[in-house]
Design a protein around this motif. Structure first.
Motif, PDB file in Angstrom:
ATOM      1  N   ALA A  14      54.252  62.967  58.301  1.00  0.00           N
ATOM      2  CA  ALA A  14      55.267  63.916  58.762  1.00  0.00           C
ATOM      3  C   ALA A  14      56.169  63.264  59.807  1.00  0.00           C
ATOM      4  CB  ALA A  14      54.593  65.160  59.346  1.00  0.00           C
ATOM      5  N   ILE A  15      55.585  62.532  60.733  1.00  0.00           N
ATOM      6  CA  ILE A  15      56.390  61.887  61.778  1.00  0.00           C
ATOM      7  C   ILE A  15      57.229  60.756  61.187  1.00  0.00           C
ATOM      8  CG2 ILE A  15      56.302  60.587  63.935  1.00  0.00           C
ATOM      9  CD1 ILE A  15      55.660  63.618  64.114  1.00  0.00           C
ATOM     10  N   ARG A  16      56.666  59.973  60.282  1.00  0.00           N
ATOM     11  CA  ARG A  16      57.461  58.909  59.648  1.00  0.00           C
ATOM     12  C   ARG A  16      58.673  59.494  58.929  1.00  0.00           C
ATOM     13  NH1 ARG A  16      52.109  57.012  57.639  1.00  0.00           N
ATOM     14  NH2 ARG A  16      51.341  55.539  59.188  1.00  0.00           N
ATOM     15  N   SER A  17      58.520  60.661  58.348  1.00  0.00           N
ATOM     16  CA  SER A  17      59.612  61.243  57.571  1.00  0.00           C
ATOM     17  C   SER A  17      60.799  61.651  58.437  1.00  0.00           C
ATOM     18  CB  SER A  17      59.110  62.454  56.777  1.00  0.00           C
ATOM     19  OG  SER A  17      58.931  63.590  57.607  1.00  0.00           O
ATOM     20  N   ILE A  18      60.571  61.882  59.729  1.00  0.00           N
ATOM     21  CA  ILE A  18      61.683  62.327  60.573  1.00  0.00           C
ATOM     22  C   ILE A  18      62.266  61.189  61.407  1.00  0.00           C
ATOM     23  CG2 ILE A  18      60.867  64.700  60.608  1.00  0.00           C
ATOM     24  CD1 ILE A  18      60.623  62.699  63.800  1.00  0.00           C
ATOM     25  N   VAL A  19      61.777  59.967  61.240  1.00  0.00           N
ATOM     26  CA  VAL A  19      62.337  58.844  62.004  1.00  0.00           C
ATOM     27  C   VAL A  19      63.827  58.648  61.730  1.00  0.00           C
ATOM     28  CG1 VAL A  19      62.277  56.326  62.275  1.00  0.00           C
ATOM     29  CG2 VAL A  19      60.159  57.664  62.430  1.00  0.00           C
ATOM     30  N   PRO A  20      64.310  58.742  60.470  1.00  0.00           N
ATOM     31  CA  PRO A  20      65.766  58.643  60.272  1.00  0.00           C
ATOM     32  C   PRO A  20      66.537  59.700  61.056  1.00  0.00           C
ATOM     33  CG  PRO A  20      64.632  58.367  58.188  1.00  0.00           C
ATOM     34  CD  PRO A  20      63.587  58.809  59.178  1.00  0.00           C
ATOM     35  N   THR A  21      65.995  60.910  61.156  1.00  0.00           N
ATOM     36  CA  THR A  21      66.631  61.951  61.965  1.00  0.00           C
ATOM     37  C   THR A  21      66.608  61.567  63.436  1.00  0.00           C
ATOM     38  OG1 THR A  21      66.060  63.699  60.405  1.00  0.00           O
ATOM     39  CG2 THR A  21      66.494  64.368  62.668  1.00  0.00           C
ATOM     40  N   ALA A  22      65.510  61.010  63.901  1.00  0.00           N
ATOM     41  CA  ALA A  22      65.420  60.577  65.294  1.00  0.00           C
ATOM     42  C   ALA A  22      66.480  59.522  65.600  1.00  0.00           C
ATOM     43  CB  ALA A  22      64.026  60.025  65.577  1.00  0.00           C
ATOM     44  N   ILE A  23      66.658  58.592  64.688  1.00  0.00           N
ATOM     45  CA  ILE A  23      67.676  57.552  64.879  1.00  0.00           C
ATOM     46  C   ILE A  23      69.070  58.179  64.941  1.00  0.00           C
ATOM     47  CG2 ILE A  23      68.782  55.568  63.764  1.00  0.00           C
ATOM     48  CD1 ILE A  23      65.960  54.870  62.636  1.00  0.00           C
ATOM     49  N   ARG A  24      69.325  59.133  64.044  1.00  0.00           N
ATOM     50  CA  ARG A  24      70.627  59.808  64.050  1.00  0.00           C
ATOM     51  C   ARG A  24      70.839  60.580  65.343  1.00  0.00           C
ATOM     52  NH1 ARG A  24      69.845  62.643  59.978  1.00  0.00           N
ATOM     53  NH2 ARG A  24      69.672  64.738  60.847  1.00  0.00           N
ATOM     54  N   ARG A  25      69.815  61.262  65.801  1.00  0.00           N
ATOM     55  CA  ARG A  25      69.934  62.009  67.048  1.00  0.00           C
ATOM     56  C   ARG A  25      70.222  61.079  68.228  1.00  0.00           C
ATOM     57  NH1 ARG A  25      71.143  66.982  65.572  1.00  0.00           N
ATOM     58  NH2 ARG A  25      69.549  68.015  64.351  1.00  0.00           N
ATOM     59  N   GLY A  40      52.568  54.634  63.758  1.00  0.00           N
ATOM     60  CA  GLY A  40      52.652  53.184  63.706  1.00  0.00           C
ATOM     61  C   GLY A  40      53.808  52.566  64.444  1.00  0.00           C
ATOM     62  N   TYR A  41      54.580  53.376  65.175  1.00  0.00           N
ATOM     63  CA  TYR A  41      55.730  52.868  65.928  1.00  0.00           C
ATOM     64  C   TYR A  41      55.298  52.587  67.362  1.00  0.00           C
ATOM     65  CZ  TYR A  41      58.766  54.037  62.020  1.00  0.00           C
ATOM     66  OH  TYR A  41      59.369  54.083  60.773  1.00  0.00           O
ATOM     67  N   VAL A  42      54.607  51.482  67.544  1.00  0.00           N
ATOM     68  CA  VAL A  42      53.950  51.186  68.817  1.00  0.00           C
ATOM     69  C   VAL A  42      54.968  50.973  69.935  1.00  0.00           C
ATOM     70  CG1 VAL A  42      52.420  49.584  70.022  1.00  0.00           C
ATOM     71  CG2 VAL A  42      51.960  50.194  67.629  1.00  0.00           C
ATOM     72  N   GLU A  43      55.972  50.156  69.692  1.00  0.00           N
ATOM     73  CA  GLU A  43      56.979  49.877  70.728  1.00  0.00           C
ATOM     74  C   GLU A  43      57.731  51.146  71.105  1.00  0.00           C
ATOM     75  OE1 GLU A  43      60.965  47.118  71.509  1.00  0.00           O
ATOM     76  OE2 GLU A  43      60.031  47.184  69.512  1.00  0.00           O
ATOM     77  N   ALA A  44      58.137  51.925  70.117  1.00  0.00           N
ATOM     78  CA  ALA A  44      58.845  53.172  70.389  1.00  0.00           C
ATOM     79  C   ALA A  44      57.956  54.142  71.161  1.00  0.00           C
ATOM     80  CB  ALA A  44      59.321  53.812  69.086  1.00  0.00           C
ATOM     81  N   ALA A  45      56.677  54.173  70.836  1.00  0.00           N
ATOM     82  CA  ALA A  45      55.747  55.049  71.553  1.00  0.00           C
ATOM     83  C   ALA A  45      55.660  54.669  73.023  1.00  0.00           C
ATOM     84  CB  ALA A  45      54.368  54.975  70.903  1.00  0.00           C
ATOM     85  N   GLU A  46      55.655  53.384  73.306  1.00  0.00           N
ATOM     86  CA  GLU A  46      55.598  52.935  74.707  1.00  0.00           C
ATOM     87  C   GLU A  46      56.848  53.359  75.465  1.00  0.00           C
ATOM     88  OE1 GLU A  46      55.024  48.757  74.330  1.00  0.00           O
ATOM     89  OE2 GLU A  46      52.855  48.920  73.926  1.00  0.00           O
TER      90      GLU A  46
END
Length: 313
Positions: free
Chosen positions: A184-195, A257-263
């Motif tokens: 579910a979180i992977r699916s919204i990463v493109p939206t996060a980038i757009r935001r 799995g987005y370790v750097e972004a999580a930090e």
């Protein structure tokens, strides 16, 4: 500093309301909240009101996206006059709980000291409707609270909420797919980038700023004394929900799995949360310094999400 997930109270009204409706199949409120796309950015609306959420975003823009991401759908209805809306709500509540909002929180007088509109949006779950009262689970800490019908309808008109339609509610929640939280979180990463790219879906008022520019301007406003209700808005709402969202964002991005972004999100959470005590005690230079440290993190988070991360599909 190691990030520790937060568990506790906070103004998560729509995520908590969704979780109540989804029942035993509900993901965590963290996943619901992050799936709306809201945590990815910062905005200063009209040069006056600050939110630690995406530029041009409001909760309504993220609801269907969040439900789709976690594998659910619902039916939305709105409009009509007060009598029609109340009848529609009563019919729906007779079939099961109903997700309702936005409401003008200030009309909900079971909240101590609230006696009229304050321009704050809110969401609740309606359980039953009679001629005299509406029975609700209010996720702000009031289960099974009885709200007089007139107060509820005034709140539900949402005349002083700056988004949404009067008398909006959701029913017929249906699970259409089993979706793992990480997916579910992977699916919204493109939206996060757009935001984070500040691509607003609606026209913003003059003077609006986003991300780093918003953080710098709010720092200046705080240094000038945080007047015109800014201090109160920050200490009672914006910092609390902002730090909570970002803490949950760090947890969710790590799960996906987005370790750097999580930090980076965890660092943002610490910076926003660090403002609470300084703002309460009026140590405005300390709060402004945190905002200036926050400013460049939005570009860093955008870059981290755009860059493929080890371990992600």
């Amino acid at each position: 500093m190691r990030h520790t997930p937060y568990v506790g109270s906070g103004p998560y009204c729509y995520a908590n309301s969704f979780a109540m409706l989804l029942g035993e199949h509900a993901p965590s409120t963290a996943v619901i909240e992050v799936a709306t796309g809201g945590p990815f950015g910062m905005q200063l609306v009209g040069g006056k009101t600050v939110f630690f959420d995406a530029y041009g975003w409001n909760p309504e823009l993220g609801f269907d996206q969040a439900l789709a991401a976690i594998g659910w759908t619902s039916t939305v209805s709105a409009g009509g006059d007060a009598a029609q809306a109340l009848a529609r709500l009563a019919d729906a509540a007779a079939q099961g709980p109903v997700w309702v909002g936005p409401l003008e929180m200030g009309h909900l007088r079971h909240h101590p000291e609230l006696t009229g509109p304050i321009g704050a949006d809110h969401f609740v779950v309606v359980l039953d409707v009679t001629e005299q009262r509406v029975l609700v689970h209010d996720p702000h800490g009031y289960p099974y609270v009885q709200v007089p019908v007139d107060d509820f309808l005034a709140a539900w008109r949402a005349e002083t909420v700056d988004y949404g339609d009067p008398y909006t509610m959701r029913t017929d929640f249906r699970m259409v797919a089993e979706v793992a939280d990480a997916d579910a979180i992977r699916s919204i990463v493109p939206t996060a980038i757009r935001r984070l790219s500040m691509r607003a879906e609606s026209t913003m008022p003059p003077g609006s700023l986003g991300n780093g520019e918003a953080a710098e301007r709010v720092a200046q406003m705080v240094e000038a004394g945080a007047g015109d209700g800014l201090r109160e808005h920050l200490i009672y709402f914006a910092i609390r929900v902002g730090a909570r969202r970002l803490s949950d964002t760090a947890d969710c991005l790590l799960l996906a799995g987005y370790v750097e972004a999580a930090e980076i999100a965890a660092a943002q959470a610490r910076l926003v949360g660090s403002m609470q005590h300084p703002m309460v005690v009026r140590d405005f230079p300390a709060a402004a310094a945190a905002l200036r440290e926050l400013a460049p993190t939005y570009d860093r988070l955008h870059a981290a999400l755009v860059r493929p991360q080890p371990g992600t599909p």
